[in-house]
Every structure is written in C-alpha cells, then in structure tokens.
Design an enzyme around this catalytic site. Structure first.
Site, PDB file in Angstrom:
ATOM      1  CB  SER A   1      -0.883   0.013   1.239  1.00 27.43           C
ATOM      2  OG  SER A   1      -1.537   1.270   1.336  1.00 27.43           O
ATOM      3  CB  VAL A   2       0.639   4.518  -1.788  1.00 27.44           C
ATOM      4  CG1 VAL A   2       0.933   4.039  -3.200  1.00 27.44           C
ATOM      5  CG2 VAL A   2      -0.853   4.783  -1.595  1.00 27.44           C
TER       6      VAL A   2
ATOM      7  CG  ASN B   1      -2.709   6.341 -11.074  1.00 29.34           C
ATOM      8  OD1 ASN B   1      -3.467   7.053 -11.719  1.00 29.34           O
ATOM      9  ND2 ASN B   1      -2.940   5.026 -10.899  1.00 29.34           N
TER      10      ASN B   1
ATOM     11  CB  SER C   1     -10.025  14.631  -9.133  1.00 28.43           C
ATOM     12  OG  SER C   1     -11.415  14.707  -9.338  1.00 28.43           O
TER      13      SER C   1
ATOM     14  CE1 TYR D   1     -10.605  10.699  -5.829  1.00 31.45           C
ATOM     15  CE2 TYR D   1     -11.954  12.407  -6.860  1.00 31.45           C
ATOM     16  CZ  TYR D   1     -11.011  11.400  -6.963  1.00 31.45           C
ATOM     17  OH  TYR D   1     -10.468  11.101  -8.182  1.00 31.45           O
ATOM     18  N   GLY D   2     -12.331  15.414  -2.625  1.00 28.24           N
ATOM     19  CA  GLY D   2     -12.001  16.764  -3.082  1.00 28.24           C
ATOM     20  C   GLY D   2     -10.920  17.401  -2.225  1.00 28.24           C
TER      21      GLY D   2
ATOM     22  CE  LYS E   1      -7.419  12.220  -6.756  1.00 25.90           C
ATOM     23  NZ  LYS E   1      -6.142  11.481  -6.908  1.00 25.90           N
TER      24      LYS E   1
ATOM     25  CB  ALA F   1      -9.981   7.825 -17.963  1.00 28.70           C
TER      26      ALA F   1
ATOM     27  NE  ARG G   1     -10.581  -0.391  -9.177  1.00 34.36           N
ATOM     28  CZ  ARG G   1     -10.047  -1.161  -8.268  1.00 34.36           C
ATOM     29  NH1 ARG G   1     -10.361  -2.450  -8.235  1.00 34.36           N
ATOM     30  NH2 ARG G   1      -9.198  -0.688  -7.398  1.00 34.36           N
TER      31      ARG G   1
HETATM   32  P1  NAD Z   1      -8.784   2.536 -10.639  1.00 32.15           P
HETATM   33  O1  NAD Z   1      -9.613   2.154  -9.461  1.00 32.15           O
HETATM   34  O2  NAD Z   1      -8.951   1.802 -11.911  1.00 32.15           O
HETATM   35  O3  NAD Z   1      -7.245   2.521 -10.259  1.00 32.15           O
HETATM   36  C1  NAD Z   1      -6.755   2.893  -8.990  1.00 32.15           C
HETATM   37  C2  NAD Z   1      -5.768   1.840  -8.562  1.00 32.15           C
HETATM   38  O4  NAD Z   1      -5.166   2.238  -7.317  1.00 32.15           O
HETATM   39  C3  NAD Z   1      -6.418   0.470  -8.313  1.00 32.15           C
HETATM   40  O5  NAD Z   1      -5.776  -0.504  -9.119  1.00 32.15           O
HETATM   41  C4  NAD Z   1      -6.212   0.227  -6.832  1.00 32.15           C
HETATM   42  O6  NAD Z   1      -5.999  -1.135  -6.513  1.00 32.15           O
HETATM   43  C5  NAD Z   1      -4.990   1.062  -6.548  1.00 32.15           C
HETATM   44  N1  NAD Z   1      -4.877   1.400  -5.139  1.00 32.15           N
HETATM   45  C6  NAD Z   1      -5.871   1.831  -4.310  1.00 32.15           C
HETATM   46  N2  NAD Z   1      -5.410   2.023  -3.078  1.00 32.15           N
HETATM   47  C7  NAD Z   1      -4.068   1.724  -3.121  1.00 32.15           C
HETATM   48  C8  NAD Z   1      -3.061   1.736  -2.153  1.00 32.15           C
HETATM   49  N3  NAD Z   1      -3.299   2.110  -0.882  1.00 32.15           N
HETATM   50  N4  NAD Z   1      -1.802   1.374  -2.526  1.00 32.15           N
HETATM   51  C9  NAD Z   1      -1.543   0.992  -3.796  1.00 32.15           C
HETATM   52  N5  NAD Z   1      -2.497   0.947  -4.755  1.00 32.15           N
HETATM   53  C10 NAD Z   1      -3.740   1.312  -4.422  1.00 32.15           C
HETATM   54  O7  NAD Z   1      -9.079   4.108 -10.866  1.00 32.15           O
HETATM   55  P2  NAD Z   1      -8.492   5.158 -11.921  1.00 32.15           P
HETATM   56  O8  NAD Z   1      -9.651   5.891 -12.451  1.00 32.15           O
HETATM   57  O9  NAD Z   1      -7.507   4.551 -12.835  1.00 32.15           O
HETATM   58  O10 NAD Z   1      -7.764   6.167 -10.915  1.00 32.15           O
HETATM   59  C11 NAD Z   1      -6.400   6.502 -10.971  1.00 32.15           C
HETATM   60  C12 NAD Z   1      -6.206   7.869 -10.342  1.00 32.15           C
HETATM   61  O11 NAD Z   1      -6.862   8.868 -11.139  1.00 32.15           O
HETATM   62  C13 NAD Z   1      -6.794   8.012  -8.942  1.00 32.15           C
HETATM   63  O12 NAD Z   1      -5.940   8.806  -8.148  1.00 32.15           O
HETATM   64  C14 NAD Z   1      -8.094   8.742  -9.191  1.00 32.15           C
HETATM   65  O13 NAD Z   1      -8.534   9.446  -8.052  1.00 32.15           O
HETATM   66  C15 NAD Z   1      -7.681   9.657 -10.317  1.00 32.15           C
HETATM   67  N6  NAD Z   1      -8.809  10.190 -11.101  1.00 32.15           N
HETATM   68  C16 NAD Z   1      -9.497   9.390 -11.955  1.00 32.15           C
HETATM   69  C17 NAD Z   1     -10.516   9.947 -12.716  1.00 32.15           C
HETATM   70  C18 NAD Z   1     -11.267   9.138 -13.717  1.00 32.15           C
HETATM   71  O14 NAD Z   1     -12.079   9.735 -14.455  1.00 32.15           O
HETATM   72  N7  NAD Z   1     -11.066   7.843 -13.812  1.00 32.15           N
HETATM   73  C19 NAD Z   1     -10.852  11.290 -12.566  1.00 32.15           C
HETATM   74  C20 NAD Z   1     -10.133  12.073 -11.683  1.00 32.15           C
HETATM   75  C21 NAD Z   1      -9.082  11.514 -10.969  1.00 32.15           C
END
Ligand code: NAD
Length: 296
Positions: free
Chosen positions: A72-73, A99, A151, A164-165, A168, A196, A199
């Site tokens: 975990s990060v 990320n 975000s 979350y806000g 971020k 994007a 999930r």
């Molecule tokens: P996602 O859920 O597909 O990917 C996030 C990944 O982070 C998952 O694989 C999860 O297992 C991993 N993760 C979660 N907690 C963790 C931890 N403690 N240690 C290590 N890994 C961990 O979601 P995504 O959409 O690909 O999101 C990626 C980033 O982009 C995130 O920070 C999200 O907040 C940000 N984001 C996404 C969107 C969007 O539209 N998808 C919009 C704004 C911001």
C-alpha cells in the site's frame, strides 16, 4: 516511435488497473523500466488481488522490463524499502507517478470521519510517503519527474466527494511547494486531472459517454508531464480527447487604508475585489502580500 523514456526508471502507483496501468504500459513501450505498484484492492480500498503482477506480465510479454509491488502507498516502511530496492536493482529512479486512489463517496452528512481520513490517507499522505521515499535519490542524481493526480472534484467540487475533493486539492498544494523545493536539483513536479472510463467512474457516467473516455486519451498528457522536457508546477486536465490547463489565479483587488477597512467597505467593494481584469498568476506565496503592500 521515439523510445523517449529509454534508460529511465519509473514507479507508477496504483498501476494494476485503469489509468496507472495505461501509464505503465506506455512508459515501458517507450523504453522505461517500470515498477508496477498496486495493492490490488477494490474501489473502496478493501481486499487485495495480484493486479500488479498481471500488468508486469503484459509488459514483459511485449518485450519490456517491469517489476511488481503489491504494498500500500500508505505503508511508509514498504515504500522506503521499495525505493531502496529499485535503486539497488536499476541504479536510479527518474519518475514517480502518484496515481493510486480509492473512493468513499457520500454526502458530508452521511460521511464518517473514518471515510474522510482513509481517502485523505491514500491519496494525499500516500503521495507524500511515495515522494519522500524517492526524494533523496532524485536529489542526488539531479533529476526527477514527479506527477500528482488531482481531479476535477479537487479543483472545482462535486456532490458527495468532500473527502476526495479535499485530498485532491491537497495534492495541488503539495505540488506547488514541492516544485519550488525541487527546482535546483532538476526535479519537476506536475499534476494531472484525468477523466477516463475506469472502475472508478463506471457508475457515474452513462455508457455512451464512457465509451469515448478510454484511459489511453489521458496517457499523452501524463507522459508529457514526466518527460525530459516537462514543465514544472503545471496542472493539465485530460480526457475524452480534450486537453486543458488549470490555473490558480489572483485578482488585483483593491487596497484599503486600515482605518477604512470595515466589513461594510469590503461588501461595498466586493465587485472590484473580484474583478478579473489584469488577474495575476502568482508563482509563489509572497505575491499576495506584495500586492497588499502595493509593491506590484
Ligand atoms: P482505478 O480504481 O482503476 O485505479 C486505482 C488503482 O489504485 C487500483 O488498481 C487500486 O488497486 C490502486 N490502489 C488503491 N489504493 C491503493 C493503495 N493504498 N496502494 C496501492 N495501490 C492502491 O481508478 P483510476 O480511475 O484509474 O484512478 C487513478 C487515479 O486517477 C486516482 O488517483 C483517481 O482518483 C484519479 N482520477 C481518476 C478519474 C477518472 O475519471 N477515472 C478522474 C479524476 C481523478
């Protein structure tokens, strides 16, 4: 294709799925050695799975080099150990993409402080932990590229995402000061605001919209922000084929003598205070007081 990340070493957190996976695959395709970190939990952060290894297998099958890490990060010891292992194995760490992330969406009335704390912990404190783990390595080598992930919610707000806000928006503040500190060692720090179909967004937008929002549309902007010619302290928004830049600006406002500065006077001058003509883009914290002192 220019393999413009040849010889570079990158750590991408949360790279077992979604955007992180897309960044890791493209970095590897362009020649970087990549650490695919992912706890493998579900969207709300619970559970574990071998998500990181699956992405490493994909990279290796395509002829690239990668190692998996499932910590975990938020685990400071594990992230420090990872950075030391990567340095020992590959000699350097050029790129960190913070990320990894989770969601615990609820209206603020219904949100527990535990849900607030956990989300801040993963996004904000997790990014600080990973950054701290690579910081001295980057300083010593006189080169580093760090990407934060904000975000649209962090920049502009969204119902049900106060935790979350806050996390971020915190990352933007982290970038702004860290980028100043990293400057003399050529450590550039930037932020991506992605949009994007992953999930994380699968149930917040209609299917026909999501169909146009493949993570691959975010990858070019993210990779630009960690490339050799990257800017620093820049926020790019990217998704669905749109690319924008977000700024934190300051109006010129008004100057009022202390004796006349009452709340009634502020109310009377509020339009002038908020007038965006000749707005400033401050490059550090002292610009605000310099304006107040009438120095600029
Ligand atoms: P996602 O859920 O597909 O990917 C996030 C990944 O982070 C998952 O694989 C999860 O297992 C991993 N993760 C979660 N907690 C963790 C931890 N403690 N240690 C290590 N890994 C961990 O979601 P995504 O959409 O690909 O999101 C990626 C980033 O982009 C995130 O920070 C999200 O907040 C940000 N984001 C996404 C969107 C969007 O539209 N998808 C919009 C704004 C911001």
């Amino acid at each position: 294709m220019t393999r413009n990340f040849e010889g570079r070493v990158a750590i991408v957190t949360g790279a077992g799925n979604g955007l992180g996976r897309a960044y890791a695959l493209e970095l590897a395709r362009r020649g970087a050695k990549v650490v695919v970190n992912d706890l493998g939990g579900s969207r709300d952060g619970s559970g574990t799975s071998p998500a990181a290894q699956a992405v490493v297998d994909e990279i290796v099958a395509a002829g690239g080099e990668a190692i998996a890490n499932s910590s975990s990060v938020t685990d400071e010891q594990a992230m420090n150990a990872l950075a030391q292992e990567v340095k020992a194995q590959w000699g350097r760490i050029d790129i960190l993409i913070n990320n990894a992330g989770i969601l615990r969406d609820k209206s603020f009335s219904k949100m527990s402080i535990d849900d607030f704390r956990l989300v801040v912990d993963v996004h904000l404190i997790g990014s600080a932990i990973c950054t701290k783990a690579v910081w001295e390595v980057m300083k010593e080598q006189g080169y580093g590229r760090i990407l934060m992930t904000t975000s649209a919610t962090g920049l502009y707000g969204n119902f049900g995402q106060t935790n979350y806000g806050a996390a971020k928006a915190g990352l933007v503040g982290f970038m702004n000061s860290l980028g100043i500190e990293g400057g003399k060692n050529d450590i550039r720090v930037n932020t991506i605001a992605p949009a994007a179909a992953t999930r994380m967004t699968e149930d917040v937008m209609p299917e026909e919209v999501l169909a146009q929002m493949d993570p691959s549309t975010v990858v070019p902007a993210a990779l630009y922000l960690v490339g050799e010619d990257a800017p620093t302290r820049t926020i790019l928004s990217a998704g669905a084929g749109g690319y924008q830049r977000a700024y934190i600006t300051l109006t010129r406002g008004v100057r009022i003598d202390a004796a006349e500065a009452t709340l009634e006077r502020i109310a009377a001058d509020i339009d002038a205070i908020g007038d965006r003509e000749d707005e400033i883009l401050p490059d550090n914290a002292f610009v605000q007081s310099a304006l107040g002192l009438g120095q600029i």
